[in-house]
Design a protein around this motif. Structure first.
Motif, PDB file in Angstrom:
ATOM      1  N   GLN A   1      -8.663  -6.538   2.557  1.00  0.00           N
ATOM      2  CA  GLN A   1      -9.416  -6.543   1.299  1.00  0.00           C
ATOM      3  C   GLN A   1      -8.467  -6.554   0.102  1.00  0.00           C
ATOM      4  O   GLN A   1      -8.716  -7.233  -0.890  1.00  0.00           O
ATOM      5  N   THR A   2      -7.372  -5.817   0.225  1.00  0.00           N
ATOM      6  CA  THR A   2      -6.381  -5.819  -0.857  1.00  0.00           C
ATOM      7  C   THR A   2      -5.809  -7.216  -1.061  1.00  0.00           C
ATOM      8  O   THR A   2      -5.683  -7.695  -2.194  1.00  0.00           O
TER       9      THR A   2
ATOM     10  N   GLY B   1      -8.285  -3.491   7.901  1.00  0.00           N
ATOM     11  CA  GLY B   1      -9.417  -3.918   7.069  1.00  0.00           C
ATOM     12  C   GLY B   1      -9.134  -3.686   5.600  1.00  0.00           C
ATOM     13  O   GLY B   1      -9.401  -4.546   4.751  1.00  0.00           O
ATOM     14  N   ALA B   2      -8.577  -2.522   5.294  1.00  0.00           N
ATOM     15  CA  ALA B   2      -8.249  -2.193   3.898  1.00  0.00           C
ATOM     16  C   ALA B   2      -7.174  -3.136   3.369  1.00  0.00           C
ATOM     17  O   ALA B   2      -7.241  -3.596   2.224  1.00  0.00           O
ATOM     18  N   ALA B   3      -6.194  -3.433   4.212  1.00  0.00           N
ATOM     19  CA  ALA B   3      -5.114  -4.334   3.789  1.00  0.00           C
ATOM     20  C   ALA B   3      -5.651  -5.737   3.513  1.00  0.00           C
ATOM     21  O   ALA B   3      -5.256  -6.400   2.549  1.00  0.00           O
TER      22      ALA B   3
ATOM     23  N   ASP C   1      -8.435  -9.418  -2.708  1.00  0.00           N
ATOM     24  CA  ASP C   1      -8.567  -9.104  -4.140  1.00  0.00           C
ATOM     25  C   ASP C   1      -7.384  -9.660  -4.930  1.00  0.00           C
ATOM     26  O   ASP C   1      -7.549 -10.222  -6.016  1.00  0.00           O
TER      27      ASP C   1
ATOM     28  N   LEU D   1      -3.509   2.479   5.440  1.00  0.00           N
ATOM     29  CA  LEU D   1      -4.965   2.570   5.318  1.00  0.00           C
ATOM     30  C   LEU D   1      -5.703   1.839   6.427  1.00  0.00           C
ATOM     31  O   LEU D   1      -6.862   2.112   6.686  1.00  0.00           O
TER      32      LEU D   1
ATOM     33  N   LEU E   1     -21.374   4.644  12.201  1.00  0.00           N
ATOM     34  CA  LEU E   1     -21.241   5.608  11.103  1.00  0.00           C
ATOM     35  C   LEU E   1     -21.324   4.912   9.749  1.00  0.00           C
ATOM     36  O   LEU E   1     -21.836   5.465   8.785  1.00  0.00           O
TER      37      LEU E   1
ATOM     38  N   TYR F   1     -15.910  -2.288   3.786  1.00  0.00           N
ATOM     39  CA  TYR F   1     -15.950  -0.827   3.795  1.00  0.00           C
ATOM     40  C   TYR F   1     -15.120  -0.297   4.959  1.00  0.00           C
ATOM     41  O   TYR F   1     -14.529   0.778   4.873  1.00  0.00           O
ATOM     42  N   GLN F   2     -15.066  -1.074   6.024  1.00  0.00           N
ATOM     43  CA  GLN F   2     -14.365  -0.636   7.229  1.00  0.00           C
ATOM     44  C   GLN F   2     -12.864  -0.845   7.061  1.00  0.00           C
ATOM     45  O   GLN F   2     -12.384  -1.976   7.002  1.00  0.00           O
ATOM     46  N   ASN F   3     -12.134   0.250   7.003  1.00  0.00           N
ATOM     47  CA  ASN F   3     -10.682   0.168   6.816  1.00  0.00           C
ATOM     48  C   ASN F   3      -9.959  -0.274   8.074  1.00  0.00           C
ATOM     49  O   ASN F   3      -8.896  -0.884   8.009  1.00  0.00           O
TER      50      ASN F   3
ATOM     51  N   HIS G   1       0.860  -1.191   0.000  1.00  0.00           N
ATOM     52  CA  HIS G   1       0.000   0.000   0.000  1.00  0.00           C
ATOM     53  C   HIS G   1       0.896   1.242   0.000  1.00  0.00           C
ATOM     54  O   HIS G   1       1.825   1.323   0.803  1.00  0.00           O
ATOM     55  N   PRO G   2       0.600   2.207  -0.854  1.00  0.00           N
ATOM     56  CA  PRO G   2       1.432   3.422  -0.858  1.00  0.00           C
ATOM     57  C   PRO G   2       1.320   4.218   0.429  1.00  0.00           C
ATOM     58  O   PRO G   2       2.243   4.937   0.803  1.00  0.00           O
ATOM     59  N   VAL G   3       0.172   4.123   1.102  1.00  0.00           N
ATOM     60  CA  VAL G   3      -0.030   4.821   2.376  1.00  0.00           C
ATOM     61  C   VAL G   3      -0.703   3.862   3.353  1.00  0.00           C
ATOM     62  O   VAL G   3      -1.267   2.850   2.950  1.00  0.00           O
TER      63      VAL G   3
ATOM     64  N   ARG H   1     -24.175   5.563   5.908  1.00  0.00           N
ATOM     65  CA  ARG H   1     -23.947   5.841   4.483  1.00  0.00           C
ATOM     66  C   ARG H   1     -25.080   5.240   3.681  1.00  0.00           C
ATOM     67  O   ARG H   1     -25.803   4.369   4.134  1.00  0.00           O
TER      68      ARG H   1
END
Lengths: 143, 240
Positions: free
Chosen positions: B83-84, B79-81, B87, B76, B235, B182-184, B72-74, B239
């Motif tokens: 999902q990456t 959770g985001a990791a 994928d 996140l 939260l 959705y939850q990072n 990851h460039p930044v 959405r």
């Protein structure tokens, strides 16, 4: 009368703001519309706010409007938060695509290592795995 | 005495195991990631480490240990990791995906046991449970917080689990492709369970070992983070 017109115009601007927002839930949108509708009503029928305030046990209509304004501000704050969250979601998806693409094309390798095995090495590893673990755990036959 | 399997069965097993991808999200885990990857690679060929914007040598250490590293460039969030990694594994043709913690808490043997159970019972997902297995070194506070999470999960999803925030999970690719996080941050664990319930996946829990070490306790999330998780989940529901 001038004040009433200005307040009505302000509330109309608030309605426009909510109307143009995307990505917020129906519940939040409905809550904000309700608060705006109540605000508009009390602008033109200010005595109503005192009646409602008395029913709610607040006392003065002015206090009720003040509290309602706080609730409205909180709703707007929540909406701003959700907007920021949407942007974070975009950044996440963008970063993910970049990361995966870089890995697949080999641009993100951190060092010159033998991390990417040849087919033969992979096959050898697989068979070793089978010999060591899989047979004894899952499908072994004893006599 | 243990006999060798027929060659056809052995080849089938080899193919199945070689299609399991171990997904390890990692952020500043340079001190332990090599051991974790080497441990995972004793059984599984495909180990992908998602380096979540680490400022240390996590990526280099993981790659030298034999993992495929997705950077990851930044930063996140876990959770985001995750999902990456999911994928990436799907893009690379995984048939099964296992999520695994980077800090050395988990045992790779448990993944194999869960994988075998997934296949034998024809399930969509097998979840690890430290309370059906071993939770070595767990504090009373952590146990209490996890107990509250179990109750919360039961109320919000209907899933009757004994461990709601275990990072060890094994999915079929068909089921995990339907998971969209959705939850990072750390609320992704609850989100995964919500989606398991939503998609009505066939699931089971198996006991696994979770070993709390001084390192994992220092690196892991504090129990107070459960409040942040609840806020994130709330939260997230606002959405559209």
């Amino acid at each position: 009368m001038i004040a009433k017109i200005l307040l009505t115009l302000s509330l109309f601007a608030g309605w426009l703001y909510i109307f143009t927002q995307s990505g917020i839930s129906k519940a939040l949108r409905f809550s904000l519309y309700t608060i705006l509708g109540f605000g508009l009503y009390t602008v033109w029928f200010p005595e109503t706010s005192t009646v409602v305030a008395n029913i709610l046990g607040i006392g003065r209509g002015a206090d009720l409007i003040f509290y309602t304004w706080i609730a409205f501000s909180f709703g707007v704050l929540l909406n701003v938060h959700l907007k920021l969250r949407q942007h974070l979601n975009l950044i996440t998806r963008l970063s993910r695509n970049i990361a995966i693409d870089n890995t697949i094309t080999g641009r993100s390798r951190s060092s010159n290592t033998d991390a990417f095995k040849t087919f033969e090495e992979d096959a050898a590893h697989t068979m070793q795995t089978v010999n060591i673990k899989a047979l004894s755990i899952n499908d072994s036959v004893t006599e | 005495m243990t006999l060798a399997l027929p060659k056809s069965v052995a080849l089938q097993n080899a193919r199945d195991i070689s299609s399991v991808w171990i997904v390890i999200p990692a952020y500043n885990e340079g001190a332990v990631i090599a051991d974790t990857v080497l441990h995972a690679r004793t059984l599984f060929k495909h180990v992908v480490v998602i380096n979540d914007g680490s400022s240390d040598d996590t990526a280099i250490a993981a790659e030298r240990a034999g993992a495929t590293v997705v950077n990851h460039p930044v930063n996140l969030g876990q959770g985001a990791a995750l999902q990456t990694g999911i994928d990436f594994a799907i893009v690379r043709g995984a048939n099964f995906v296992a999520t695994f913690d980077a800090d050395g808490q988990h045992c790779i043997d448990d993944v194999l046991t869960m994988f075998n159970y997934l296949q034998s019972e024809n399930l969509d997902v097998v979840l690890g449970s430290r309370f059906l297995g071993n939770a070595i070194g767990i504090s009373r506070l952590r146990r209490t917080v996890l107990w509250a999470a179990i109750i919360f999960t039961r109320l919000t999803t209907g899933l009757k689990l004994t461990d709601a925030h275990n990072g060890l999970r094994v999915f079929t690719s068909g089921s995990i492709a339907k998971i969209s996080l959705y939850q990072n941050r750390m609320a992704h664990a609850s989100e995964i369970l919500e989606q398991i319930a939503k998609h009505k996946f066939a699931y089971a829990e198996l006991g696994n070992t979770v070993r709390y070490t001084p390192y994992s306790l220092a690196k892991g999330q504090p129990s107070s983070n459960s409040v942040n998780i609840l806020i994130d989940l709330f939260l997230g529901r606002l959405r559209k």
